[in-house]
Design a protein around this motif. Sequence first.
Motif, PDB file in Angstrom:
ATOM      1  N   PHE A 215       0.832  -1.106  -0.064  1.00 58.55           N
ATOM      2  CA  PHE A 215       0.136   0.059  -0.021  1.00 58.55           C
ATOM      3  C   PHE A 215       0.768   1.118   0.054  1.00 58.55           C
ATOM      4  CE2 PHE A 215      -2.454  -3.578   1.302  1.00 58.55           C
ATOM      5  CZ  PHE A 215      -4.038  -2.974   1.016  1.00 58.55           C
ATOM      6  N   GLN A 216       0.410   2.267  -0.552  1.00 50.65           N
ATOM      7  CA  GLN A 216       1.029   3.664  -0.609  1.00 50.65           C
ATOM      8  C   GLN A 216       0.667   4.354   0.856  1.00 50.65           C
ATOM      9  OE1 GLN A 216      -0.151   5.949  -3.900  1.00 50.65           O
ATOM     10  NE2 GLN A 216       1.508   7.558  -3.392  1.00 50.65           N
ATOM     11  N   PHE A 217       1.691   4.763   1.448  1.00 51.12           N
ATOM     12  CA  PHE A 217       1.616   5.404   2.812  1.00 51.12           C
ATOM     13  C   PHE A 217       2.178   6.757   2.772  1.00 51.12           C
ATOM     14  CE2 PHE A 217       2.238   6.835   6.920  1.00 51.12           C
ATOM     15  CZ  PHE A 217       1.306   6.419   7.668  1.00 51.12           C
ATOM     16  N   VAL A 218       1.793   7.929   2.740  1.00 52.01           N
ATOM     17  CA  VAL A 218       2.233   9.137   2.956  1.00 52.01           C
ATOM     18  C   VAL A 218       2.060   9.969   4.410  1.00 52.01           C
ATOM     19  CG1 VAL A 218       2.248  11.528   2.079  1.00 52.01           C
ATOM     20  CG2 VAL A 218       1.620   9.634   0.476  1.00 52.01           C
ATOM     21  N   LEU A 219       3.012  10.172   5.105  1.00 46.70           N
ATOM     22  CA  LEU A 219       3.070  10.647   6.435  1.00 46.70           C
ATOM     23  C   LEU A 219       3.004  12.200   6.182  1.00 46.70           C
ATOM     24  CD1 LEU A 219       2.473  10.250   9.366  1.00 46.70           C
ATOM     25  CD2 LEU A 219       4.869  10.622   9.637  1.00 46.70           C
ATOM     26  N   LYS A 220       1.903  12.814   6.435  1.00 48.23           N
ATOM     27  CA  LYS A 220       1.750  14.464   6.472  1.00 48.23           C
ATOM     28  C   LYS A 220       2.132  14.846   7.963  1.00 48.23           C
ATOM     29  CE  LYS A 220       0.187  18.450   5.443  1.00 48.23           C
ATOM     30  NZ  LYS A 220       0.808  19.281   4.734  1.00 48.23           N
ATOM     31  N   THR A 221       3.138  15.645   8.418  1.00 46.49           N
ATOM     32  CA  THR A 221       3.250  16.273   9.443  1.00 46.49           C
ATOM     33  C   THR A 221       2.745  17.498   9.580  1.00 46.49           C
ATOM     34  OG1 THR A 221       5.677  16.629   8.954  1.00 46.49           O
ATOM     35  CG2 THR A 221       5.147  14.432  10.400  1.00 46.49           C
ATOM     36  N   THR A 222       2.266  18.121  10.930  1.00 38.87           N
ATOM     37  CA  THR A 222       1.834  19.221  10.865  1.00 38.87           C
ATOM     38  C   THR A 222       2.171  19.649  12.453  1.00 38.87           C
ATOM     39  OG1 THR A 222      -0.009  20.972  10.428  1.00 38.87           O
ATOM     40  CG2 THR A 222      -0.640  18.814  11.158  1.00 38.87           C
ATOM     41  N   GLY A 223       1.987  20.990  13.130  1.00 36.82           N
ATOM     42  CA  GLY A 223       1.944  21.417  14.115  1.00 36.82           C
ATOM     43  C   GLY A 223       3.156  20.927  14.766  1.00 36.82           C
ATOM     44  N   ALA A 224       3.159  20.585  16.005  1.00 39.58           N
ATOM     45  CA  ALA A 224       4.240  20.191  16.884  1.00 39.58           C
ATOM     46  C   ALA A 224       5.181  19.006  16.291  1.00 39.58           C
ATOM     47  CB  ALA A 224       3.998  19.869  18.326  1.00 39.58           C
ATOM     48  N   ALA A 225       4.557  18.307  15.564  1.00 38.20           N
ATOM     49  CA  ALA A 225       5.091  17.071  14.878  1.00 38.20           C
ATOM     50  C   ALA A 225       5.986  17.674  13.630  1.00 38.20           C
ATOM     51  CB  ALA A 225       4.231  16.062  14.386  1.00 38.20           C
ATOM     52  N   GLU A 226       5.619  18.788  13.128  1.00 37.27           N
ATOM     53  CA  GLU A 226       6.624  19.357  11.950  1.00 37.27           C
ATOM     54  C   GLU A 226       7.486  20.212  12.420  1.00 37.27           C
ATOM     55  OE1 GLU A 226       6.275  18.977   9.099  1.00 37.27           O
ATOM     56  OE2 GLU A 226       7.310  20.623   8.218  1.00 37.27           O
ATOM     57  N   SER A 227       7.336  21.212  13.586  1.00 38.12           N
ATOM     58  CA  SER A 227       8.229  21.847  14.062  1.00 38.12           C
ATOM     59  C   SER A 227       8.017  22.456  15.341  1.00 38.12           C
ATOM     60  CB  SER A 227       8.036  23.217  13.180  1.00 38.12           C
ATOM     61  OG  SER A 227       8.557  24.579  14.041  1.00 38.12           O
ATOM     62  N   PRO A 228       9.234  22.488  16.140  1.00 39.19           N
ATOM     63  CA  PRO A 228       8.867  22.912  17.831  1.00 39.19           C
ATOM     64  C   PRO A 228       8.269  24.402  17.895  1.00 39.19           C
ATOM     65  CG  PRO A 228      11.296  22.776  17.192  1.00 39.19           C
ATOM     66  CD  PRO A 228      10.644  22.221  15.894  1.00 39.19           C
ATOM     67  N   ASP A 229       8.474  24.935  16.880  1.00 41.98           N
ATOM     68  CA  ASP A 229       7.651  26.630  16.664  1.00 41.98           C
ATOM     69  C   ASP A 229       6.065  26.357  16.673  1.00 41.98           C
ATOM     70  OD1 ASP A 229      10.366  27.238  16.730  1.00 41.98           O
ATOM     71  OD2 ASP A 229      10.478  27.918  14.572  1.00 41.98           O
ATOM     72  N   LEU A 230       5.713  25.371  16.491  1.00 39.99           N
ATOM     73  CA  LEU A 230       4.150  25.442  16.041  1.00 39.99           C
ATOM     74  C   LEU A 230       3.618  24.513  17.280  1.00 39.99           C
ATOM     75  CD1 LEU A 230       4.452  24.230  12.306  1.00 39.99           C
ATOM     76  CD2 LEU A 230       3.854  26.598  13.160  1.00 39.99           C
ATOM     77  N   GLY A 231       2.330  24.918  17.730  1.00 37.61           N
ATOM     78  CA  GLY A 231       1.706  24.286  18.713  1.00 37.61           C
ATOM     79  C   GLY A 231       1.261  22.845  18.466  1.00 37.61           C
ATOM     80  N   GLU A 232       0.891  22.193  19.461  1.00 31.03           N
ATOM     81  CA  GLU A 232       0.267  20.825  19.506  1.00 31.03           C
ATOM     82  C   GLU A 232      -1.038  21.030  18.499  1.00 31.03           C
ATOM     83  OE1 GLU A 232       1.123  18.068  20.544  1.00 31.03           O
ATOM     84  OE2 GLU A 232       3.095  18.749  21.594  1.00 31.03           O
ATOM     85  N   GLY A 233      -1.150  20.173  17.378  1.00 32.52           N
ATOM     86  CA  GLY A 233      -2.286  20.100  16.662  1.00 32.52           C
ATOM     87  C   GLY A 233      -2.328  21.304  15.768  1.00 32.52           C
ATOM     88  N   GLU A 234      -1.484  22.226  15.467  1.00 34.44           N
ATOM     89  CA  GLU A 234      -1.851  23.455  14.726  1.00 34.44           C
ATOM     90  C   GLU A 234      -1.726  23.002  13.399  1.00 34.44           C
ATOM     91  OE1 GLU A 234       0.592  26.671  16.256  1.00 34.44           O
ATOM     92  OE2 GLU A 234       0.710  27.493  14.150  1.00 34.44           O
ATOM     93  N   GLY A 235      -2.902  23.247  12.341  1.00 31.19           N
ATOM     94  CA  GLY A 235      -3.004  22.783  11.213  1.00 31.19           C
ATOM     95  C   GLY A 235      -3.461  21.584  10.890  1.00 31.19           C
ATOM     96  N   VAL A 236      -3.754  21.081  11.893  1.00 30.62           N
ATOM     97  CA  VAL A 236      -4.491  19.455  11.720  1.00 30.62           C
ATOM     98  C   VAL A 236      -5.768  19.530  10.984  1.00 30.62           C
ATOM     99  CG1 VAL A 236      -5.317  19.244  14.355  1.00 30.62           C
ATOM    100  CG2 VAL A 236      -4.792  17.239  12.817  1.00 30.62           C
TER     101      VAL A 236
END
Lengths: 357, 357
Positions: A66-87
Amino acid sequence: MAAEETSGKGLLIKSDTVAEAFHNEVKSGLASCSRPPKLVGILASSSAPSRSYATFTKKQCEDLGFQFVLKTTGAAESPDLGEGEGVEEAIIEANEDETVDGIMVYYPIFNVQQDGYLQQVVSPLKDVEGLNVKFHYNLYHNIRFIKPGSLLAAEPSRIATALSSSDEVPPGTVKSILPCTPLAVVKCLEHVGVYNTLLKYGDRAYGKTITVVNRSEVVGRPLAALLSNDGARVFSVDIDSVQEYTKRPQTESTQARKYHPHHIVHSCSKTLQECLALSDVVITAVPSASYKVKTDWLKDGCVCVNVSSEKNFEKDVREKASIYIPAVGKVTILMLLRNLLRLRQYQDVLRQDSEQR
Amino acid sequence: MAAEETSGKGLLIKSDTVAEAFHNEVKSGLASCSRPPKLVGILASSSAPSRSYATFTKKQCEDLGFQFVLKTTGAAESPDLGEGEGVEEAIIEANEDETVDGIMVYYPIFNVQQDGYLQQVVSPLKDVEGLNVKFHYNLYHNIRFIKPGSLLAAEPSRIATALSSSDEVPPGTVKSILPCTPLAVVKCLEHVGVYNTLLKYGDRAYGKTITVVNRSEVVGRPLAALLSNDGARVFSVDIDSVQEYTKRPQTESTQARKYHPHHIVHSCSKTLQECLALSDVVITAVPSASYKVKTDWLKDGCVCVNVSSEKNFEKDVREKASIYIPAVGKVTILMLLRNLLRLRQYQDVLRQDSEQR
């Protein structure tokens, strides 16, 4: 099935063994797809368990083609972003992206309320985890089929005409989607013989008493409903209460006993210890390292299943349990991929249907 | 508007004063109905505050000429029944009963997750409280109108043809329903002049800084979204974090500033004390008798609104606040009845529409 360790009395069944049975089904489903289905995982929190579960999903998906694409956003993307930002934006983008067939979001992100809102923002047509209220409603009401048109977001009046109906599935409908973790537990119980295949479909857990420890909306409550819809007597145990789920409420006389088409729920004055003493199966999903079910309280020869990422049973559980399943994660992923293949098929049906008009 | 007590410096505004402004609107809406709209209240818990709120709703409805039927179930019906027993069945029955125009359920019943599920079981066409995800989604995305057909449960393809469209409301749509408590707060703020009617509709809180203490899905988060969609800069404060909601994120240069069609959310490193020092308006909805906002921390001359059934401000709040609104309950009920009248109208539109086919 074979014991995979020799210590203790009971069998240790690893979820690999159960998952194996679904590899072929998923692989042949995949083979009939014009292109590999694409699953998007959305990781928006800095939680280490969520990240490792995302890595685990990716590996499992890719191993199976299967094709799997992980999209990170918020705190998973950058420590400058809040938890869940952009989810929420990430979910909406994936809803609208026609190349995306399924969406899974790594919870917890905010609190249970706000996460519950996000679960409803995921399009039901891409909801591989089966968390949409339409699916939960069906589960709680033992409604096993759904019109695919009812999964479209807006003004649909399409009735799928391209469906191959079978004896099992009423015309114009498809199977409803079940939440993958509770479904994985059912598959484990089928595997170890708790479900009796001699009984008729939809009642194969009849005669079994099952305790489910935890009553969250994601695992415990839908699981109690699934098992009782399948005929079991279920004690649903949470921090502050015990409830009984059953299709066959106890009454004075056997003759007067009302049989319900789906489970009903009663409050119950039994303690956990009393429930365990009666239970053929004990399932735990308590997200705490310190919570342990006392081996002493188990009915001798019961089946124990741990769904939590923590170990909710004591080390000596197999001194009393005849079968112990320490984890269900690998089966969960296969159920998720099975849901993905089904939803892909439902999307195709709707597409064909709208082209015919 | 007049001070209703003389102690302290600031004005005390009781919600009666604000509610009064909506009496005429609701009464004339009622006069144009062929029969009095019927609201069903569902009380399923043994909670004393829920029961007294139910009594309060009943009295308010009947005083205004609406029909109110209280349906008790579970622990509210009998001590032999569990908390919430039968509540889902009661909701479904009210959904299906054509004589019922609106449904309100007295929460909390179970936990926030399971209550969240129940909120989605209420038909959006009878959801006077505005708790359905369709409405919340619109609110969070600043989508103010909705196609009435999209509120039907299954396979609707009806586009309302009988709608009287206005400049404000795009053809084929009606106003989306707003959750009644957050809406009541907005109406209070309009009443005391926080909303500037000289500014254009949809941006009348521009220039105001507002702190909202509590971020529940029922009050705090939708309220922060509503206020920031209307142009305010909002600090949303919860136990563990502060977030900033705004349509106009701060940037280095004024020229480069991006204006958003709806609010966006950023995590914020300010403390509550820092937020309060900047805030023209402070709104609290903390369900705890011991929680108090320190008067010392308030900006002199701010507007304070307490939404909680407990008093979240100190006794001397009016030493700093220019206006203090201690409760919003009566306005909430009027917003609920306004929602009821609208939903009744939407139901009529759909009925006419289906008869024309």
